[in-house]
Scaffold this motif. Structure first.
Motif, short mmCIF file in Angstrom:
data_model
loop_
_atom_site.label_atom_id
_atom_site.label_comp_id
_atom_site.label_asym_id
_atom_site.label_seq_id
_atom_site.Cartn_x
_atom_site.Cartn_y
_atom_site.Cartn_z
N VAL A 2 0.84 -1.19 0.00
CA VAL A 2 0.00 0.00 0.00
C VAL A 2 0.88 1.25 0.00
O VAL A 2 1.76 1.39 0.85
N GLU A 7 -5.87 2.42 -1.75
CA GLU A 7 -5.59 0.99 -1.94
C GLU A 7 -6.09 0.14 -0.78
O GLU A 7 -6.03 -1.08 -0.83
N CYS A 8 -6.59 0.78 0.26
CA CYS A 8 -7.04 0.11 1.48
C CYS A 8 -8.57 0.17 1.54
O CYS A 8 -9.16 1.18 1.16
N ALA A 29 -1.72 -0.27 7.37
CA ALA A 29 -2.39 -0.81 6.18
C ALA A 29 -1.58 -1.95 5.57
O ALA A 29 -2.13 -2.98 5.17
N ASN A 30 -0.27 -1.79 5.53
CA ASN A 30 0.58 -2.84 4.96
C ASN A 30 0.59 -4.10 5.82
O ASN A 30 0.61 -5.21 5.29
N LYS A 33 -2.65 -5.79 5.04
CA LYS A 33 -2.60 -6.37 3.69
C LYS A 33 -1.85 -7.71 3.71
O LYS A 33 -2.30 -8.70 3.15
N GLY A 37 -4.71 -10.04 3.40
CA GLY A 37 -5.04 -9.71 2.01
C GLY A 37 -6.23 -8.76 1.95
O GLY A 37 -6.97 -8.75 0.98
N PHE A 38 -6.40 -7.97 3.01
CA PHE A 38 -7.54 -7.04 3.17
C PHE A 38 -8.88 -7.78 3.19
O PHE A 38 -9.89 -7.26 2.75
N TYR A 73 -8.86 -8.45 9.55
CA TYR A 73 -7.83 -7.71 8.83
C TYR A 73 -6.43 -7.89 9.41
O TYR A 73 -5.48 -8.16 8.69
#
Length: 123
Positions: A2, A7-8, A29-30, A33, A37-38, A73
């Protein structure tokens, strides 16, 4: 990874902004992810088939792995919160708030997400 908020998932981004300082938003966020994988409904349940939480099930790169039930998440290990209704961790705000608690309790570091933080080069 991200690089920008778009992107989130929006519900996750709003929760990240609520709990972390701005300097950690992209890192949070990373981590999410890499962990899920969100996927708000990600579930890694090795506890149920192995007879409960904390049962040794292997080793990865020299790190002992025990059974867990990681949810949502940030893949919060609900085994660490036995008095909680683990399904509530599917809620983005609850999941991010719990992740922030873990981050804060670890000295404002990403150590609770050992493998993801290593991959991202975070402390």
């Amino acid at each position: 990874m991200v690089d920008k908020p778009e992107e989130c998932p929006i519900e996750l981004w709003v929760a990240i902004q609520e709990f972390w300082p701005e300097s950690e938003w992209i890192n949070a966020a990373n981590i999410a992810k890499l962990e899920s994988g969100f996927d708000a409904f990600a579930l890694d349940d090795t506890a149920t088939p192995n007879g409960g939480c904390g049962v040794p099930i292997g080793e990865h790169n020299g790190v002992r792995i025990t059974s867990e039930r990681s949810v949502g998440y940030f893949q919060i290990n609900s085994c660490n919160f036995p008095d909680w209704e683990w399904q509530r961790l599917y809620n983005a705000r609850h999941n991010a708030g719990t992740a922030h608690l873990l981050w804060d309790n670890a000295g404002q570091s990403w150590r609770p997400w050992f493998f993801s933080s290593q991959q991202l080069g975070l402390k």
